[in-house]
Write a protein that holds these residues in place. Structure first.
Motif, PDB file in Angstrom:
ATOM      1  N   ALA A   1      30.019  37.991  70.050  1.00 29.23           N
ATOM      2  CA  ALA A   1      28.979  37.194  69.380  1.00 29.23           C
ATOM      3  C   ALA A   1      28.103  36.482  70.410  1.00 29.23           C
ATOM      4  CB  ALA A   1      29.608  36.181  68.431  1.00 29.23           C
ATOM      5  N   GLU A   2      28.710  35.904  71.420  1.00 25.52           N
ATOM      6  CA  GLU A   2      27.948  35.178  72.444  1.00 25.52           C
ATOM      7  C   GLU A   2      27.034  36.112  73.223  1.00 25.52           C
ATOM      8  OE1 GLU A   2      27.579  31.999  72.913  1.00 25.52           O
ATOM      9  OE2 GLU A   2      29.119  31.339  71.520  1.00 25.52           O
ATOM     10  N   GLU A   3      27.516  37.310  73.536  1.00 28.68           N
ATOM     11  CA  GLU A   3      26.677  38.280  74.245  1.00 28.68           C
ATOM     12  C   GLU A   3      25.478  38.683  73.392  1.00 28.68           C
ATOM     13  OE1 GLU A   3      29.536  41.320  75.215  1.00 28.68           O
ATOM     14  OE2 GLU A   3      29.968  40.410  77.172  1.00 28.68           O
ATOM     15  N   ASN A   4      25.721  38.905  72.110  1.00 27.59           N
ATOM     16  CA  ASN A   4      24.631  39.276  71.207  1.00 27.59           C
ATOM     17  C   ASN A   4      23.624  38.141  71.059  1.00 27.59           C
ATOM     18  OD1 ASN A   4      25.384  41.945  70.547  1.00 27.59           O
ATOM     19  ND2 ASN A   4      26.929  41.178  69.148  1.00 27.59           N
ATOM     20  N   ILE A   5      24.111  36.926  70.952  1.00 23.56           N
ATOM     21  CA  ILE A   5      23.209  35.776  70.806  1.00 23.56           C
ATOM     22  C   ILE A   5      22.423  35.544  72.097  1.00 23.56           C
ATOM     23  CG2 ILE A   5      23.179  33.255  70.589  1.00 23.56           C
ATOM     24  CD1 ILE A   5      25.244  33.616  68.332  1.00 23.56           C
ATOM     25  N   LYS A   6      23.074  35.720  73.226  1.00 24.69           N
ATOM     26  CA  LYS A   6      22.371  35.553  74.503  1.00 24.69           C
ATOM     27  C   LYS A   6      21.225  36.568  74.607  1.00 24.69           C
ATOM     28  CE  LYS A   6      23.019  35.294  79.460  1.00 24.69           C
ATOM     29  NZ  LYS A   6      23.953  35.301  80.574  1.00 24.69           N
TER      30      LYS A   6
END
Length: 97
Positions: free
Chosen positions: A44-49
């Motif tokens: 999720a964090e990679e996608n949001i970044k």
């Protein structure tokens, strides 16, 4: 889970590690659950970044909601029903603030 701009300078793994720890403090995760939650949060964090690097605000909001919905589904599948209920209650409490 909220994703603030202050977190933008940290790696997705560092953010996920901190969030996994907070969830563990809340519901006491098993080792397997910790691993699953961490992987879901990193994704999720990679996608949001990557999403935050785009300039289309409307698209960012739409896709961020989708990312968070998928994350919620993954976490629901990892936690026990009682853990998930506690987790959701903590999110609701955070959103009230």
């Amino acid at each position: 889970m909220q994703f603030s701009s202050a977190q933008a300078s940290r790696t997705p793994e560092a953010i996920a590690k901190q969030k996994t720890y907070k969830i563990h403090e809340l519901v006491v995760l098993t080792g397997e659950q910790q691993s699953g939650v961490f992987r879901a949060l990193v994704d999720a964090e990679e996608n949001i970044k990557a999403l935050n690097e785009k300039s289309d605000i409307e698209a960012i909001q739409k896709y961020k909601a989708e990312i968070l919905s998928r994350l919620n589904d993954k976490i629901k599948g990892i936690l026990t029903p009682d853990q998930y209920k506690t987790y959701l209650a903590s999110l609701e409490e955070k959103n009230k603030k």
